[in-house]
Motif scaffolding. Structure first.
Motif, PDB file in Angstrom:
ATOM      1  N   SER A  67       0.924  10.483   8.129  1.00  0.00           N
ATOM      2  CA  SER A  67       1.583  11.661   8.698  1.00  0.00           C
ATOM      3  C   SER A  67       0.542  12.478   9.468  1.00  0.00           C
ATOM      4  CB  SER A  67       2.201  12.505   7.591  1.00  0.00           C
ATOM      5  OG  SER A  67       1.178  13.017   6.756  1.00  0.00           O
ATOM      6  N   GLN A  68       1.026  13.406  10.282  1.00  0.00           N
ATOM      7  CA  GLN A  68       0.086  14.248  11.034  1.00  0.00           C
ATOM      8  C   GLN A  68      -0.860  14.969  10.073  1.00  0.00           C
ATOM      9  OE1 GLN A  68       0.112  14.553  14.656  1.00  0.00           O
ATOM     10  NE2 GLN A  68      -1.933  15.189  14.047  1.00  0.00           N
ATOM     11  N   SER A  69      -0.292  15.514   9.002  1.00  0.00           N
ATOM     12  CA  SER A  69      -1.157  16.257   8.068  1.00  0.00           C
ATOM     13  C   SER A  69      -2.079  15.312   7.304  1.00  0.00           C
ATOM     14  CB  SER A  69      -0.310  17.086   7.104  1.00  0.00           C
ATOM     15  OG  SER A  69       0.492  16.242   6.320  1.00  0.00           O
ATOM     16  N   GLY A  70      -1.573  14.100   6.996  1.00  0.00           N
ATOM     17  CA  GLY A  70      -2.419  13.144   6.275  1.00  0.00           C
ATOM     18  C   GLY A  70      -3.618  12.728   7.105  1.00  0.00           C
ATOM     19  N   LEU A  71      -3.392  12.468   8.387  1.00  0.00           N
ATOM     20  CA  LEU A  71      -4.498  12.083   9.266  1.00  0.00           C
ATOM     21  C   LEU A  71      -5.462  13.245   9.463  1.00  0.00           C
ATOM     22  CD1 LEU A  71      -2.510  10.033  11.951  1.00  0.00           C
ATOM     23  CD2 LEU A  71      -3.968   9.126  10.125  1.00  0.00           C
ATOM     24  N   GLN A  72      -4.905  14.460   9.641  1.00  0.00           N
ATOM     25  CA  GLN A  72      -5.778  15.621   9.842  1.00  0.00           C
ATOM     26  C   GLN A  72      -6.638  15.874   8.595  1.00  0.00           C
ATOM     27  OE1 GLN A  72      -6.076  17.623  12.825  1.00  0.00           O
ATOM     28  NE2 GLN A  72      -7.915  18.093  11.632  1.00  0.00           N
ATOM     29  N   GLN A  73      -6.004  15.733   7.412  1.00  0.00           N
ATOM     30  CA  GLN A  73      -6.779  15.935   6.170  1.00  0.00           C
ATOM     31  C   GLN A  73      -7.913  14.912   6.059  1.00  0.00           C
ATOM     32  OE1 GLN A  73      -3.963  15.912   2.921  1.00  0.00           O
ATOM     33  NE2 GLN A  73      -2.880  17.682   3.766  1.00  0.00           N
ATOM     34  N   THR A  76       0.854  -1.183   0.000  1.00  0.00           N
ATOM     35  CA  THR A  76       0.000   0.000   0.000  1.00  0.00           C
ATOM     36  C   THR A  76       0.886   1.229   0.000  1.00  0.00           C
ATOM     37  OG1 THR A  76      -1.649  -1.207   1.239  1.00  0.00           O
ATOM     38  CG2 THR A  76      -1.817   1.176   1.280  1.00  0.00           C
ATOM     39  N   LEU A  77       0.479   2.232  -0.760  1.00  0.00           N
ATOM     40  CA  LEU A  77       1.261   3.462  -0.878  1.00  0.00           C
ATOM     41  C   LEU A  77       0.607   4.575  -0.070  1.00  0.00           C
ATOM     42  CD1 LEU A  77       1.747   3.123  -4.712  1.00  0.00           C
ATOM     43  CD2 LEU A  77       3.489   2.684  -2.965  1.00  0.00           C
ATOM     44  N   SER A  78       1.443   5.478   0.433  1.00  0.00           N
ATOM     45  CA  SER A  78       0.917   6.557   1.272  1.00  0.00           C
ATOM     46  C   SER A  78       0.495   7.769   0.448  1.00  0.00           C
ATOM     47  CB  SER A  78       1.978   6.985   2.278  1.00  0.00           C
ATOM     48  OG  SER A  78       3.009   7.688   1.604  1.00  0.00           O
ATOM     49  N   GLY A  79       1.049   7.871  -0.760  1.00  0.00           N
ATOM     50  CA  GLY A  79       0.816   9.072  -1.561  1.00  0.00           C
ATOM     51  C   GLY A  79       1.929  10.101  -1.395  1.00  0.00           C
ATOM     52  N   ASP A  80       2.813   9.876  -0.435  1.00  0.00           N
ATOM     53  CA  ASP A  80       3.961  10.762  -0.223  1.00  0.00           C
ATOM     54  C   ASP A  80       5.176  10.148  -0.912  1.00  0.00           C
ATOM     55  OD1 ASP A  80       5.203  12.973   1.860  1.00  0.00           O
ATOM     56  OD2 ASP A  80       6.565  11.289   1.497  1.00  0.00           O
TER      57      ASP A  80
END
Lengths: 443, 480
Positions: free
Chosen positions: B71-77, A72-76
């Motif tokens: 990431s913090q921003s990924g979860l917040q989004q 699975t990819l994170s998109g980052d």
């Protein structure tokens, strides 16, 4: 968002091309989606969510060995390259532990295939308002799934494929107070509010028939008409191994006798895997461009869906089938029965809009069982008389699509898969309706 | 194990929401599927999956967003997307959840022997190769495959009410199948595959009976090829546990799912012949029928301490002495219906929301040995190992097929028959339950493939059962 997926895929491919060391080779297949799912019950929102996901399947090949890892990819970009590096390392450690693969076959062509469609999708609020207005006080239940879907492929031999499309699939049923229901679907890539209105209106009309007193049929044999959505259930079942080169070779194919030339279907039956013009990618996850294939021609078996592995094992040509060798763009040839004449041609019998839960009662004999579901009617002298209670059938494909097949409809329906197992699917079936002289009901 | 906990706690604590309640469910899974077909190892298929679902409740309306960006921003989004969606659907929402209680528990749950090492990939292949090679040379044996699936799943659930629930499970799925072909007919005999899976380690492979099974499985496939078709007519039916699990699954499990009864699944998985008013009143089966939701059999596939909404899981009778007493409904369905349920709100992964699912659904043992079950049958048939299943959308009219049939005459097992099928109606079938096997016939089984839901989900479910006898069932064979 779609550009974000493509950018992410390109980054992974660049990283692999820089880090996979000859004689190692790789293939990378990719799937991504941003989906909104709105689930409805009683014409209200029961559950709503947004899913952003992408994954890559990395195959590493070296010294006659191969292994696959799906991640699975994170998109980052940075995190995903790190994950890919870890996956590559795990595969490098795995390969020496396994024997050489005698059926390893790679497509070494450096093909290029790109398809991008970014038609705008409607706003949720607009769609919900439209559904609520169209359903009115009706009991509507179902799901709206919408958003971009992406598929990609790249290999160390220079192949590159990208397929991206925005799409929606609103799959729903209208329930009468007596528990009877009609099923409908509005799916595609270009949203047309009037298209939804028309389908809602058509389903509402059918619902009126369902208010009539229910007719219970006795087990026995009946003339029957299968609408395209009912035919979809039959061909879906056959799709599991029915056209598979491996299943044919290993004697697990439900159409074994057809492929052996010991049985035939009606000359009216021609079935193809029609990739061109479909909504599915023009390339497989194994890295082969997908070609159109004539699977059954006028009742006789022709080509088989052949994956790379089957090609090597059974000395055949790979033709773009996935490893599981099921059709994903199945097309059945039309007949000459006009849709407008179906009831008249049926005369007295069973009009089946949908079937449900098909399985084999004797697979080598292609004998299948299943049930009627949603808006099935008893017809007398060409006129709908009453909805029928759920009935089980048990009959052979060689009968239903063979000796007892009377006609196929001139008009066909393009049915887009509403399946969302794991991810939204891109499969489709293009099917006519079928009039049969005899269907055996058992319970 | 649970090495994401500290980071997730920190990031969860830093999330900001305008909702009155929110939660995070993080899932990390690794998979390994190995297979040897006709003595050739297939490429290993490995998997690594990780992501999180954020759910928020805004003025009683819930929505979710799933992301693999942790990431913090990924979860917040993701939380922001869920909140925006909740506000967007508010005017159209079916449910007002302002008064629904939320989970507050804190607990850890581990599969049995979670810390013990599992055989390496090379050792697993060695076992599979050995078993594949044990299939005898016979030109009628045209295909055989030995496989081993292994999944390790860690889930961490956190919510704004202070709950913290951690599960770590190791799930093992052995499988063996042999196909025999005589030029016209083919017959397949299997062990495990979709009919067996458990939590644990190498012991699961042994409990499945995989080591040393090749010769017997191959022999049984050949016996079936030579056997006559199952005769048609009414007979007493002795179902062994590896068919009982399918019978339980389709004709007790699905019809008792409360979200089906509430209508959520009517467009896809279907409805139920059971009504909400039937609980406490409907005589579902004979007095011999006792069915439990049991999350406490450690090796069974869906044993856990809390479900995916954080409800504590305890053993409950769903059917007692044949009387229907409790549905398979999680906290939300209980809130909607006013009925008591069980902790069965489950999701297949981080990208799908929990809904009512089966978990471990078992028939309790009775008092008859297998010999007594057979001895009590004058004209009957034994069936084992499911191969075909079909049931209507209300889970009433069914037809099931098995791999292996054996006639029973005057209390004795007789000849093998092929293509054994039977059909019936759920609401009548369980009332024909005439004898229940004792603990010596009881097996803990399970399947990795139970499909349901919109969007679709496949989950693992456990079923344990003794052998059981049903009187006067309509049985029949195939065409071949």
């Amino acid at each position: 968002m779609a550009d974000h997926f493509l950018h992410g895929f390109n980054s992974l491919v660049d990283w692999l091309r820089a880090n996979v060391r000859p004689p190692e080779q790789f293939t990378l297949s990719y799937a991504g989606e941003r989906s909104q799912f709105i689930r409805l019950n009683h014409a209200k929102v029961r559950q709503a969510g947004d899913v952003q996901q992408s994954s890559a399947s990395l195959k590493l090949i070296a010294e006659g060995r191969q292994a696959d890892l799906r991640l699975t990819l994170s998109g980052d970009h940075k995190i995903d390259c790190q994950r890919l590096a870890e996956a590559l390392e795990q595969l490098r450690q795995t390969l020496p532990l396994i024997p050489q693969d005698p059926y390893l076959q790679l497509n070494e062509q450096a093909w290029d295939s790109r398809h991008q469609q970014q038609a705008p999708l409607p706003d949720n609020a607009e769609v919900l308002a439209r559904i609520e207005a169209g359903a009115g006080d009706l009991d509507l239940v179902g799901i709206l799934a919408a958003g971009p879907i992406c598929r990609g492929f790249a290999s160390s031999h220079g192949a590159f494929g990208w397929h991206q499309a925005n799409s929606f699939n609103f799959d729903w049923s209208l329930f009468h107070a007596n528990g009877q229901a009609v099923k409908a679907n509005y799916a595609g890539q270009v949203w047309d509010p009037q298209g939804l209105d028309r389908r809602l209106a058509r389903a509402r009309e059918q619902l009126e028939y369902l208010g009539r007193p229910l007719k219970t049929l006795a087990p026995g044999q009946y003339r029957a008409y299968f609408a395209p959505s009912a035919m979809e259930e039959i061909v879906d079942l056959l799709g599991w191994g029915g056209f598979s080169a491996q299943a044919v070779a290993n004697k697990n194919c439900p159409l074994q006798r057809l492929y052996a030339g010991e049985a035939t279907l009606s000359p009216l039956v021609s079935i193809a895997e029609q990739v061109s013009g479909s909504i599915s990618p023009a390339f497989s996850g194994e890295g082969y461009p997908r070609s159109d294939l004539r699977l059954i021609d006028q009742g006789r078996a022709l080509e088989q869906l052949t994956s790379a592995r089957s090609a090597a094992e059974f000395q055949r040509q790979a033709n773009g089938a996935e490893a599981w060798e099921s059709p994903s763009a199945l097309s059945m040839a039309a007949g000459d029965l006009a849709q407008a004449d179906v009831l008249k041609a049926l005369g007295t019998g069973l009009y089946i809009n949908n079937l449900w839960y098909l399985n084999y009662s004797d697979q080598p004999a292609a004998r299948i069982t299943g049930l009627t579901r949603f808006a099935c009617f008893w017809v007398e002298n060409g006129e709908i008389q009453a909805p029928v209670s759920t009935m089980r059938f048990d009959d052979s494909v060689y009968s239903l699509l063979g000796s007892q097949l009377e006609a196929l409809t001139l008009e066909r329906e393009m049915l887009l898969s509403a399946s969302t197992y794991g991810q939204r699917q891109t499969g489709s079936s293009h099917l006519p309706g079928a009039l049969v002289k005899r269907l055996t009901l058992t319970l | 194990m649970f090495d994401s906990t500290t980071l997730l706690r920190q990031r969860f604590a830093a999330l900001r929401s305008g909702g009155e309640f929110f939660s995070l469910r993080h899932v990390r899974q690794s998979d390994q599927h190995l297979s040897v077909r006709k003595n050739v190892a297939e490429p290993p298929s490995l998997g690594r999956d990780e992501g999180a679902m954020l759910t928020v409740r805004v003025s009683g309306v819930e929505a979710y967003a799933a992301t693999a960006d942790l990431s913090q921003s990924g979860l917040q989004q993701a939380l922001d997307r869920a909140e925006a969606l909740a506000r967007q659907i508010a005017a159209h929402a079916l449910l007002d959840l302002r008064d629904q209680p939320v989970a507050t528990a804190r607990a850890d749950y581990l599969s049995p022997d979670m810390d013990s090492a599992f055989p390496s990939l090379a050792e697993c292949f060695e076992l599979l190769n050995q078993e594949s090679a044990s299939v005898p040379a016979d030109e009628r044996l045209v295909n055989w495959q030995v496989s081993l699936g292994l999944s390790t799943v860690e889930q961490i659930y956190l919510n704004s009410a202070g709950a913290e629930l951690r599960h770590a499970q190791r799930l093992v799925f052995p499988g063996f199948g042999v196909t025999a072909f005589d030029g016209s007919d083919s017959q397949t005999r299997t062990l495990g595959r979709d009919n067996f899976g458990q939590q644990g380690g190498f012991d699961v492979i042994q409990r499945c009976g995989l080591p040393g099974a090749g010769k017997r499985i191959a022999d049984e496939a050949l016996q079936l090829l030579l056997a006559p078709n199952t005769p048609s007519g009414q007979r007493d039916l002795l179902l062994m546990p590896d068919q009982m699990m399918l019978q339980i699954h389709e004709s007790i499990g699905h019809p008792l799912e409360l979200d089906r009864i509430l209508g959520d699944e009517r467009n896809y998985a279907g409805t139920s012949f059971v009504k909400a008013s039937d609980f406490g009143h409907l005589q579902y089966g004979s007095k011999l029928l006792n069915v439990t939701f049991d999350p406490e059999i450690r090796e069974e596939l869906a044993s856990y301490s809390h479900d995916d909404d954080g409800t504590p899981a305890t053993r409950q009778f769903l059917i007692r002495d044949g009387l229907l007493v409790r549905p398979l409904g999680g906290a939300l369905s209980q809130f909607r219906s006013g009925l008591d349920g069980v902790a069965n709100s489950r999701a297949c992964s981080w990208n799908r929301a929990p809904i009512d699912r089966m978990a471990n659904l078992n028939v309790e043992p009775g008092d008859k040995s297998l010999e007594q079950l057979i001895g009590g049958i004058e004209k009957g048939i034994l069936m084992r190992t499911n191969r075909s299943w079909s049931i209507d959308d209300a889970r009433n009219k069914f037809q099931f097929g098995c791999e292996w049939g054996q006639l029973i005459e005057n209390g004795e097992l007789k000849g093998v028959v092929k293509n054994p099928n039977y059909r019936g109606i759920s609401s009548n079938f369980w009332r024909n339950l005439s004898a229940v096997g004792d603990a010596s016939t009881f097996q803990v089984l399970g399947t990795p493939n139970c499909g349901k839901g919109e969007p679709n989900q496949v989950v693992r479910v456990g079923h344990a059962s003794p052998a059981c006898v049903f009187s006067q069932i309509d049985v029949f064979g195939g065409d071949a």
